[in-house]
Write a protein that holds these residues in place. Sequence first.
Motif, PDB file in Angstrom:
ATOM      1  N   ARG A   1     -11.628  -4.506   6.759  1.00 16.30           N
ATOM      2  CA  ARG A   1     -11.552  -3.209   6.000  1.00 16.30           C
ATOM      3  C   ARG A   1     -10.995  -2.876   4.899  1.00 16.30           C
ATOM      4  O   ARG A   1     -10.648  -1.830   4.192  1.00 16.30           O
ATOM      5  CB  ARG A   1     -10.810  -1.925   7.051  1.00 16.30           C
ATOM      6  CG  ARG A   1     -11.592  -1.916   8.465  1.00 16.30           C
ATOM      7  CD  ARG A   1     -10.843  -0.903   9.283  1.00 16.30           C
ATOM      8  NE  ARG A   1      -9.642  -1.358   9.874  1.00 16.30           N
ATOM      9  CZ  ARG A   1      -9.346  -1.861  10.819  1.00 16.30           C
ATOM     10  NH1 ARG A   1     -10.410  -2.112  11.723  1.00 16.30           N
ATOM     11  NH2 ARG A   1      -8.030  -2.071  11.194  1.00 16.30           N
ATOM     12  N   ILE A   2     -10.162  -3.857   4.270  1.00 19.96           N
ATOM     13  CA  ILE A   2      -9.421  -3.736   3.209  1.00 19.96           C
ATOM     14  C   ILE A   2     -10.289  -4.429   1.940  1.00 19.96           C
ATOM     15  O   ILE A   2     -10.863  -5.338   2.231  1.00 19.96           O
ATOM     16  CB  ILE A   2      -7.832  -4.759   3.314  1.00 19.96           C
ATOM     17  CG1 ILE A   2      -7.092  -4.160   4.348  1.00 19.96           C
ATOM     18  CG2 ILE A   2      -7.278  -4.867   1.804  1.00 19.96           C
ATOM     19  CD1 ILE A   2      -6.052  -5.117   4.722  1.00 19.96           C
ATOM     20  N   ASP A   3     -10.112  -3.610   0.679  1.00 20.02           N
ATOM     21  CA  ASP A   3     -11.010  -3.873  -0.147  1.00 20.02           C
ATOM     22  C   ASP A   3     -10.075  -4.741  -1.298  1.00 20.02           C
ATOM     23  O   ASP A   3      -9.499  -4.124  -2.121  1.00 20.02           O
ATOM     24  CB  ASP A   3     -11.724  -2.702  -1.028  1.00 20.02           C
ATOM     25  CG  ASP A   3     -12.606  -3.025  -2.177  1.00 20.02           C
ATOM     26  OD1 ASP A   3     -13.065  -4.336  -2.189  1.00 20.02           O
ATOM     27  OD2 ASP A   3     -12.580  -2.325  -3.068  1.00 20.02           O
ATOM     28  N   ALA A   4     -10.185  -6.150  -0.921  1.00 13.72           N
ATOM     29  CA  ALA A   4      -9.322  -6.874  -1.725  1.00 13.72           C
ATOM     30  C   ALA A   4     -10.003  -8.183  -1.949  1.00 13.72           C
ATOM     31  O   ALA A   4     -10.663  -8.584  -0.792  1.00 13.72           O
ATOM     32  CB  ALA A   4      -7.827  -7.077  -1.141  1.00 13.72           C
TER      33      ALA A   4
ATOM     34  N   GLN B   1     -10.623 -12.381  -1.727  1.00 18.22           N
ATOM     35  CA  GLN B   1     -10.087 -13.218  -0.651  1.00 18.22           C
ATOM     36  C   GLN B   1     -10.498 -14.701  -1.211  1.00 18.22           C
ATOM     37  O   GLN B   1     -11.241 -14.784  -1.752  1.00 18.22           O
ATOM     38  CB  GLN B   1     -10.773 -13.315   0.588  1.00 18.22           C
ATOM     39  CG  GLN B   1     -10.489 -11.858   1.233  1.00 18.22           C
ATOM     40  CD  GLN B   1     -11.002 -11.843   2.624  1.00 18.22           C
ATOM     41  OE1 GLN B   1     -11.294 -12.939   3.361  1.00 18.22           O
ATOM     42  NE2 GLN B   1     -11.522 -10.555   3.159  1.00 18.22           N
TER      43      GLN B   1
ATOM     44  N   LYS C   1       0.784  -1.218   0.003  1.00 20.04           N
ATOM     45  CA  LYS C   1      -0.018   0.092  -0.134  1.00 20.04           C
ATOM     46  C   LYS C   1       0.967   1.270  -0.190  1.00 20.04           C
ATOM     47  O   LYS C   1       0.603   2.266  -0.731  1.00 20.04           O
ATOM     48  CB  LYS C   1      -1.084   0.029   1.168  1.00 20.04           C
ATOM     49  CG  LYS C   1      -1.991   1.010   1.163  1.00 20.04           C
ATOM     50  CD  LYS C   1      -3.057   0.747   2.514  1.00 20.04           C
ATOM     51  CE  LYS C   1      -3.636   2.100   2.675  1.00 20.04           C
ATOM     52  NZ  LYS C   1      -4.671   1.961   3.865  1.00 20.04           N
TER      53      LYS C   1
ATOM     54  N   SER D   1      -3.352  -2.600  -4.837  1.00 15.73           N
ATOM     55  CA  SER D   1      -4.500  -3.005  -5.658  1.00 15.73           C
ATOM     56  C   SER D   1      -4.144  -4.544  -6.179  1.00 15.73           C
ATOM     57  O   SER D   1      -5.207  -5.100  -6.848  1.00 15.73           O
ATOM     58  CB  SER D   1      -5.068  -2.027  -6.773  1.00 15.73           C
ATOM     59  OG  SER D   1      -3.646  -1.858  -7.618  1.00 15.73           O
TER      60      SER D   1
END
Length: 118
Positions: free
Chosen positions: A93-96, A98, A67, A73
Amino acid sequence: MQILVVDDYEPFARSLRNLLGDEHAVTIALTRERAVELLGHGVAYDLVLLDVNLAGVSGIEVYEFLKARGSASRVVFMTGGIDDSALAEALARIDAPQLEKPFREGELRALLTRWKTT
């Protein structure tokens, strides 16, 4: 695609390299330190498959390094379950994407196909 697999369980990391190696350039990092070393050398990985639970550290630390470099990203988290509530909250909280271990080959390939088209 250039793919970095960050997972401290070597048999699993090697199986991912064997699975994807015919179509992609796959590098393995078995520790946080090795991952940071590889990522710090300027190799532009198209994708980082990152285990959330690395030995002694959290995969979130590697994510934070990415980051800070503007490369977060490109991360897909892999997890076999999270026992730590703080880690679970951080991951939420992380937009990734999984992948829940054990995942099927088809799930991984579908994710890679979507990744290539975005």
